[in-house]
Design an enzyme around this catalytic site. Sequence first.
Site, PDB file in Angstrom:
ATOM      1  N   THR A 173      -8.587  -7.394   5.706  1.00 19.31           N
ATOM      2  CA  THR A 173      -8.610  -8.091   7.000  1.00 19.31           C
ATOM      3  C   THR A 173      -9.833  -7.726   7.837  1.00 19.31           C
ATOM      4  O   THR A 173     -10.424  -6.670   7.671  1.00 19.31           O
ATOM      5  CB  THR A 173      -7.355  -7.747   7.805  1.00 19.31           C
ATOM      6  OG1 THR A 173      -7.258  -6.325   7.905  1.00 19.31           O
ATOM      7  CG2 THR A 173      -6.122  -8.303   7.136  1.00 19.31           C
ATOM      8  N   ASN A 181      -2.537  -8.034  12.369  1.00 20.51           N
ATOM      9  CA  ASN A 181      -1.486  -7.053  12.133  1.00 20.51           C
ATOM     10  C   ASN A 181      -2.051  -5.662  12.295  1.00 20.51           C
ATOM     11  O   ASN A 181      -3.255  -5.437  12.122  1.00 20.51           O
ATOM     12  CB  ASN A 181      -0.857  -7.230  10.748  1.00 20.51           C
ATOM     13  CG  ASN A 181      -1.557  -6.401   9.696  1.00 20.51           C
ATOM     14  OD1 ASN A 181      -1.301  -5.205   9.557  1.00 20.51           O
ATOM     15  ND2 ASN A 181      -2.464  -7.035   8.966  1.00 20.51           N
ATOM     16  N   ALA A 182      -1.152  -4.752  12.653  1.00 11.82           N
ATOM     17  CA  ALA A 182      -1.522  -3.347  12.797  1.00 11.82           C
ATOM     18  C   ALA A 182      -0.371  -2.501  12.259  1.00 11.82           C
ATOM     19  O   ALA A 182       0.150  -1.620  12.931  1.00 11.82           O
ATOM     20  CB  ALA A 182      -1.802  -3.025  14.258  1.00 11.82           C
ATOM     21  N   CYS A 194      -8.286  -0.504   4.604  1.00 14.04           N
ATOM     22  CA  CYS A 194      -7.244  -0.738   5.616  1.00 14.04           C
ATOM     23  C   CYS A 194      -7.815  -0.437   6.998  1.00 14.04           C
ATOM     24  O   CYS A 194      -8.255   0.686   7.258  1.00 14.04           O
ATOM     25  CB  CYS A 194      -6.020   0.134   5.374  1.00 14.04           C
ATOM     26  SG  CYS A 194      -4.788  -0.088   6.679  1.00 14.04           S
ATOM     27  N   GLY A 253      -5.357 -14.884   7.420  1.00 13.97           N
ATOM     28  CA  GLY A 253      -4.956 -16.288   7.516  1.00 13.97           C
ATOM     29  C   GLY A 253      -6.153 -17.217   7.372  1.00 13.97           C
ATOM     30  O   GLY A 253      -7.295 -16.772   7.207  1.00 13.97           O
ATOM     31  N   GLY A 304       0.819  -1.211   0.000  1.00 18.81           N
ATOM     32  CA  GLY A 304       0.000   0.000   0.000  1.00 18.81           C
ATOM     33  C   GLY A 304       0.850   1.258   0.000  1.00 18.81           C
ATOM     34  O   GLY A 304       1.779   1.392   0.798  1.00 18.81           O
TER      35      GLY A 304
END
Lengths: 286, 260
Positions: free
Chosen positions: A176, A52-53, A113, A200, A29
Site C-alpha cells: 500500500t 488501513n492501519a 508494511c 484499491g 502477515g
Amino acid sequence: MLASGTCGFAEEINDFYDVSQLGGIFLKGTTPRNRDGNLYPRMAETPSGMLNAVGLQNKGIDYFIENIYPRIKDYGTSLIVNVNGSTIEEYVEVTEKVNELDNIHAIELNISCPNVKEGGMAFGVTCPGAEAVTREVRKAYDKTLIVKLSPNVTDVSEIARAVEGQGADGVSLVNTFLGMAIDSETRKPLLSTVTGGLSGPAIKPIALRMVWQVSKAVKIPVIGIGGIMNAADAIEFMLAGASAVQVGTALFKNPHIPLRIIEGVDDYLQRHNIQSVSELVGRLQM
Amino acid sequence: MGKKSVSDFEVTDNIRLNATNFLIKLKAPGSLPVVKPGQFVNIDIKNSTEIFLRRPFSIFEVDYNRNTLSIIVKVLGRGSKKLTEIVPGEKLSIVFPLGRHFSYPDKNDRILAVGGGSGLAPMLFLAKESGLPADNVDIIVGARSAADHVEISAYNKYGKIHLTTEDGSLGTKGFVTDHPLLRNELKNYDKVYACGPEGMMKAVAGKAKKAGVFCEVSLENLMACGFGVCLCCIEPTVKGNSCVCTEGPVFNINDLKWQI
C-alpha cells in the site's frame, strides 16, 4: 492469487467457495509472536479505495503452525506465508519455522508494511536494508522466496534489483501507499495512527507503472498487485510485465471477484486466440 | 456451496418510515438460509466512486415463505443516503448471513430489549424470535423526539413496548436509561439486550453489570469486509482484539473492555 492481508488464512474465503479454484493464497502477515496491531479506528474509506492501519495483527507463527496450518494445508491451492519481523533475526525465525512445513512451497517476505513502527517498510525503502534481510532469509529458506516491495520509494526498480541480487526468486508489488485522511468537521485524523496504507482502484495506475518499470529491471518473475478489480485490470498488469497477479482490496467488495477474473481472463484468451497467459506477459504494444 | 454467500437481491419495497428512517425489503434469488437476530447483511451500494466499500445493516424481519428480508436504514452518511434512494425492482449485491446472533432466552425467562435509533431493528427481531409470551418481554425504544420514532405497534404481540424521548414529546422523558424499567427493575430480568448508539449501550451495560444481570450488546464498528479478513472493525475484548464482524457484532458485556 489472493493478496496477503485481504483473505485472512484462507478459511474465511473457503466459507464462500472452494478455494482450490484459485491460483494461490498469500496468507495474513505473520510475525514471530502475537501482535495486537494498532488501535481502532484502523480503516477509512477514500475515493475508489481505502486506507488501513491494521498493523500486522496476528497470533504469531507458532499459533499458525499448531492451529491454522493443519486445517488449511490440504485446501488444494498454493498457500504462501507472508513473513514479517521487527528485526532481521525475527524474519529469519519465522522463515526457519515455515521452512519445515511440507505444504507451504513459498514465502512472501514482507519488507513493505507501512503500519508498523519497527521493521516492515523500514527494510523495504533502502537497498542496503532490503539486501540485508533478503540475504539472511534466503540462507534460511530452501523453497521459493518472493519479496513484497513497497511503493513508498524513489525508485522501486533499484530495490527490486537489490533483492534479486540476494537470491530472491520473484518480487511482488505493490504494497500500500502511505496516505492519510482527515475529517474536516472534527479536524481529526480518521485513523488512530494518523497515516495508513492506501489500496484499491485508486492506486492502480501507479502500481501498473511500477510493475512495468520493475519488470524491465529484473529477470525474476514479477507478481502485480494494486487495485485489480476485474479481468481487464489483471491483463493490463500482465501486459506491463507481471507473470501473475494478486487480488486484494477487491475481496472486501466481493470475495467472488477472483473467480470472475479467472473466467474473464479465459474469455480474453479465447477472444484473442491466445493459448496461454504467459504469451501476454510483457507484451505491451508500443 | 460455502456457509456464506454473495447474491443479488431484488428490492421489493423502500418505505419511508419517518424523516430519517427507511424500511427496505429485499427478495433473495433462492431460498433464504436461517438468519437470526443480531446477524447482518453487507450491501454493495453501487455506481459511486465515493462509496467504495459495502455497508453493514442488521436484519430486521425475515419471511421464509416469500424469501424476503428487510432492514431499517437510518440516513447517517453518504452510503446510507444513497441506499435510501433505491427503487423497487433494482438489485443489490448482498453478502450474508454475517455475524453472531444474540443468545436466545431460555423458556420462562423474562427479557428486556433496549433499542436506540436504528438499533431497534434487531431488538424487535429478537422479541419476535424469542418464543416467549409477550408478558415476559419488555422492549424499550428510545429516540430524540416523537418524530424520530417509527410505527412498531404490530410488535405489541411479542412484548410490551415502552417509548422514551429526550424531549418528552412521546412516552417517558429522557434517555432509555431514565425509563423506570432500567432505573429500578433490572433485577426482574434474566437477560438484557441492547442495540443502538455506543453511549446508550454503555449506559445500559453499566446498569446490567451493577444489577448482575446477563447482558448482550451489538456493536457497529466501522468495517471493510464483514467476514473477518480485513481486521479493521476490531474491539478490545478479554480474548484480545476481536473482529466485530465475525466474533460479534453481539458481545456479552463481560467480554468487553468497556469502562462501565
